[in-house]
Design an enzyme around this catalytic site. Structure first.
Site, PDB file in Angstrom:
ATOM      1  N   GLN A 263      -2.263   1.691 -13.936  1.00 15.79           N
ATOM      2  CA  GLN A 263      -1.125   2.325 -13.270  1.00 15.79           C
ATOM      3  C   GLN A 263      -0.654   3.567 -14.021  1.00 15.79           C
ATOM      4  O   GLN A 263      -0.139   4.512 -13.413  1.00 15.79           O
ATOM      5  CB  GLN A 263       0.018   1.321 -13.122  1.00 15.79           C
ATOM      6  CG  GLN A 263      -0.282   0.192 -12.155  1.00 15.79           C
ATOM      7  CD  GLN A 263      -0.666   0.685 -10.769  1.00 15.79           C
ATOM      8  OE1 GLN A 263       0.099   1.361 -10.099  1.00 15.79           O
ATOM      9  NE2 GLN A 263      -1.876   0.351 -10.329  1.00 15.79           N
ATOM     10  N   HIS A 266      -1.797   7.167 -12.893  1.00 14.48           N
ATOM     11  CA  HIS A 266      -1.267   7.866 -11.717  1.00 14.48           C
ATOM     12  C   HIS A 266      -0.641   9.198 -12.095  1.00 14.48           C
ATOM     13  O   HIS A 266      -0.955  10.230 -11.523  1.00 14.48           O
ATOM     14  CB  HIS A 266      -0.222   6.993 -11.014  1.00 14.48           C
ATOM     15  CG  HIS A 266      -0.795   6.075  -9.988  1.00 14.48           C
ATOM     16  ND1 HIS A 266      -1.242   6.509  -8.759  1.00 14.48           N
ATOM     17  CD2 HIS A 266      -0.997   4.738 -10.009  1.00 14.48           C
ATOM     18  CE1 HIS A 266      -1.695   5.483  -8.064  1.00 14.48           C
ATOM     19  NE2 HIS A 266      -1.567   4.396  -8.794  1.00 14.48           N
ATOM     20  N   GLU A 332       8.295  -2.024  -8.789  1.00 13.20           N
ATOM     21  CA  GLU A 332       7.449  -1.744  -7.623  1.00 13.20           C
ATOM     22  C   GLU A 332       6.315  -2.775  -7.562  1.00 13.20           C
ATOM     23  O   GLU A 332       6.075  -3.396  -6.530  1.00 13.20           O
ATOM     24  CB  GLU A 332       6.870  -0.333  -7.738  1.00 13.20           C
ATOM     25  CG  GLU A 332       5.931   0.037  -6.604  1.00 13.20           C
ATOM     26  CD  GLU A 332       5.230   1.364  -6.860  1.00 13.20           C
ATOM     27  OE1 GLU A 332       4.683   1.926  -5.886  1.00 13.20           O
ATOM     28  OE2 GLU A 332       5.197   1.837  -8.014  1.00 13.20           O
ATOM     29  N   HIS A 333       5.595  -2.934  -8.671  1.00 10.40           N
ATOM     30  CA  HIS A 333       4.529  -3.927  -8.775  1.00 10.40           C
ATOM     31  C   HIS A 333       4.889  -4.897  -9.897  1.00 10.40           C
ATOM     32  O   HIS A 333       5.109  -4.461 -11.033  1.00 10.40           O
ATOM     33  CB  HIS A 333       3.189  -3.280  -9.137  1.00 10.40           C
ATOM     34  CG  HIS A 333       2.787  -2.137  -8.259  1.00 10.40           C
ATOM     35  ND1 HIS A 333       2.991  -0.820  -8.622  1.00 10.40           N
ATOM     36  CD2 HIS A 333       2.192  -2.113  -7.047  1.00 10.40           C
ATOM     37  CE1 HIS A 333       2.523  -0.034  -7.669  1.00 10.40           C
ATOM     38  NE2 HIS A 333       2.041  -0.791  -6.690  1.00 10.40           N
ATOM     39  N   ASP A 366      -3.491  -1.840  -4.369  1.00  9.59           N
ATOM     40  CA  ASP A 366      -3.567  -0.411  -4.058  1.00  9.59           C
ATOM     41  C   ASP A 366      -4.621  -0.137  -2.993  1.00  9.59           C
ATOM     42  O   ASP A 366      -4.527   0.861  -2.260  1.00  9.59           O
ATOM     43  CB  ASP A 366      -3.907   0.388  -5.320  1.00  9.59           C
ATOM     44  CG  ASP A 366      -2.723   0.534  -6.260  1.00  9.59           C
ATOM     45  OD1 ASP A 366      -1.587   0.335  -5.802  1.00  9.59           O
ATOM     46  OD2 ASP A 366      -2.941   0.831  -7.450  1.00  9.59           O
ATOM     47  N   HIS A 425      39.844  -1.643  27.249  1.00  6.96           N
ATOM     48  CA  HIS A 425      38.705  -2.549  27.137  1.00  6.96           C
ATOM     49  C   HIS A 425      38.958  -3.802  27.986  1.00  6.96           C
ATOM     50  O   HIS A 425      38.071  -4.278  28.709  1.00  6.96           O
ATOM     51  CB  HIS A 425      38.483  -2.959  25.672  1.00  6.96           C
ATOM     52  CG  HIS A 425      37.796  -1.922  24.844  1.00  6.96           C
ATOM     53  ND1 HIS A 425      38.301  -0.664  24.674  1.00  6.96           N
ATOM     54  CD2 HIS A 425      36.641  -1.971  24.131  1.00  6.96           C
ATOM     55  CE1 HIS A 425      37.497   0.035  23.886  1.00  6.96           C
ATOM     56  NE2 HIS A 425      36.463  -0.743  23.543  1.00  6.96           N
TER      57      HIS A 425
END
Length: 434
Positions: A263, A266, A332-333, A366, A425
């Site tokens: 990771q 990235h 996230e992960h 992924d 109403h």
């Protein structure tokens, strides 16, 4: 390379947890003028901005059908087979997410239908910076198609190396999935084009505006998505990728290190965090990360990510404390590699996606797990979900009452209308019984 923080005997607050230092508010001054140029200048402004920021002006804003066809024809057969496998698995998983309609009768002669309606038109953003992301094409397109979205427009940055068109593998992935509306546009200008639409000099609408924009991107894309939210819907403000691993002394240090490094490649702001109750594992993982980082292709990028403030090894007193940290962090992960992965996973409330065991690396998610890799970052997993079928749908209620059904609640309606100071109403109900 990775900093080890020994937190045994103390409690780690959420504020003290490692996190990438990225504030999209700092780029608003850059993005706002870009969006204004696109809103007022249309297609020509997008093309000019591409020349300025991507270093090339695309031959046209929309990618011609022939270019898409050629990209698919020239796609490496192995890459095509991998994309087809990814799409097949993703379609199966996302089809299972389709919500069912329901019909409820709150009383006699009364009916409420809960139905789900797809968004009319969606803009899908596929980044093209330090890597090529045909997998992101699949992750955005497939759930939208499963949801029944009738209009899909895909935008990806133009590339100098390919004559101003987006990367051919991205184009091939779009063609493989039957998406023929593809634009050579990236960054904040692509977000503006999708949100506001884009006309040519003659006033012809080249790119109609969308209702929803999805897909990850850099800080400028995230800032632009925040700026246009309200004009259109957005999925999330995606930030740098994150992996957090919960592991104990049963975990394999080389495997944990491999997942952290995977990771970290990235980008330089990627976060890689290990939380463990084993000092021995912590030290072994640090040594392995150093070794693997030097052997990987993107060594400099990985080293910068792993030495940043967003990455660390946290040594804690127990796995229960590791769970508390994971829920406070909202990764996230989240990868779990312990002697009892299932028990630990059941305690996790905040994570974009959870990966269990030695044979479920985050990189599987992924690509070919079938799950979606467009996930909340920066702690947003505490209140939001990853991209899924319902991201492209809206819940809509259809109400049908007859005379008997309305009469049974008429007095309640008029009473509440009077209590709220809205007597008309109540009159709207009484009028039906005069």
């Amino acid at each position: 390379m990775l900093t080890v923080k020994d937190l045994r005997g103390q409690r780690a607050s959420a504020a003290a947890l490692p996190r990438a230092d990225q504030d999209i508010a700092t780029t608003a001054d850059v993005v706002t003028p870009i969006l204004d140029r696109v809103r007022h200048g249309g297609a020509e402004a997008v093309l000019q901005l591409s020349a300025e920021f991507d270093g090339i002006r695309p031959p046209s804003l929309r990618v011609p059908d022939q270019v898409l066809t050629e990209a698919l024809e020239n796609l490496d057969p192995d890459v095509r087979a991998a994309l087809e496998t990814l799409a097949e698995r993703a379609r199966e998983v996302h089809t299972a997410q389709l919500p069912a309609a329901s019909v409820v009768s709150p009383g006699p002669d009364a009916q409420i239908t809960n139905r789900w309606v797809p968004v009319d038109r969606v803009g899908l953003y596929v980044p093209g910076g330090q890597a090529v992301y045909p997998s992101s094409v699949v992750m955005n397109v497939v759930p939208a198609q499963v949801a029944g979205v009738p209009g899909l427009a895909l935008a990806s940055p133009p590339q100098k190396a390919f004559g101003g068109w987006p990367h051919p593998t991205v184009l091939a992935a779009a063609a493989l999935l039957g998406v023929d509306e593809v634009y050579a546009a990236g960054g904040a200008q692509a977000v503006g084009m999708l949100a506001y639409g884009a006309r040519d000099a003659a006033g012809e609408l080249l790119c109609p505006p969308v209702s929803l924009i999805t897909g990850p991107g850099n800080i400028f894309v995230a800032t632009a998505k925040r700026a246009v939210q309200g004009v259109v819907g957005i999925d999330a403000e995606a930030g740098p990728t994150e992996i957090m691993v919960i592991a104990d002394d049963t975990a394999s240090a080389p495997l944990v290190a491999a997942d952290l490094v995977s990771q970290a490649e990235h980008d330089e702001l990627a976060a890689a965090v290990l939380v463990t109750d084993s000092k021995h594992l912590a030290e072994a993982v640090v040594a392995e990360v150093d070794r693997q980082a030097m052997a990987t292709e993107h060594t400099d990028r990985v080293k910068q990510a792993l030495t940043g403030t967003q990455s660390a090894v946290l040594v804690v007193d127990s796995l229960d404390e590791a769970v508390e940290i994971a829920n406070a962090y909202g990764a996230e992960h989240l990868q779990i590699m312990t002697g009892d992965d299932e028990r630990i996973s059941q305690q996790i409330s905040n994570a974009g996606a959870v990966f269990l065991g030695n044979y479920t690396p985050v990189s599987l998610g992924d690509y070919c797990a079938g799950s979606n890799h467009v996930l909340p970052t920066g702690g947003a997993a505490r209140y939001s979900s990853g991209l899924n079928v319902t991201s492209f749908m809206r819940s809509q209620q259809v109400v049908r009452y007859g005379a008997e059904g309305l009469s049974m609640v008429a007095d309640h309606v008029t009473t509440l209308a009077q209590a709220e100071g809205l007597p008309a109403h109540g009159e709207a109900v009484r009028a039906r019984f005069r």
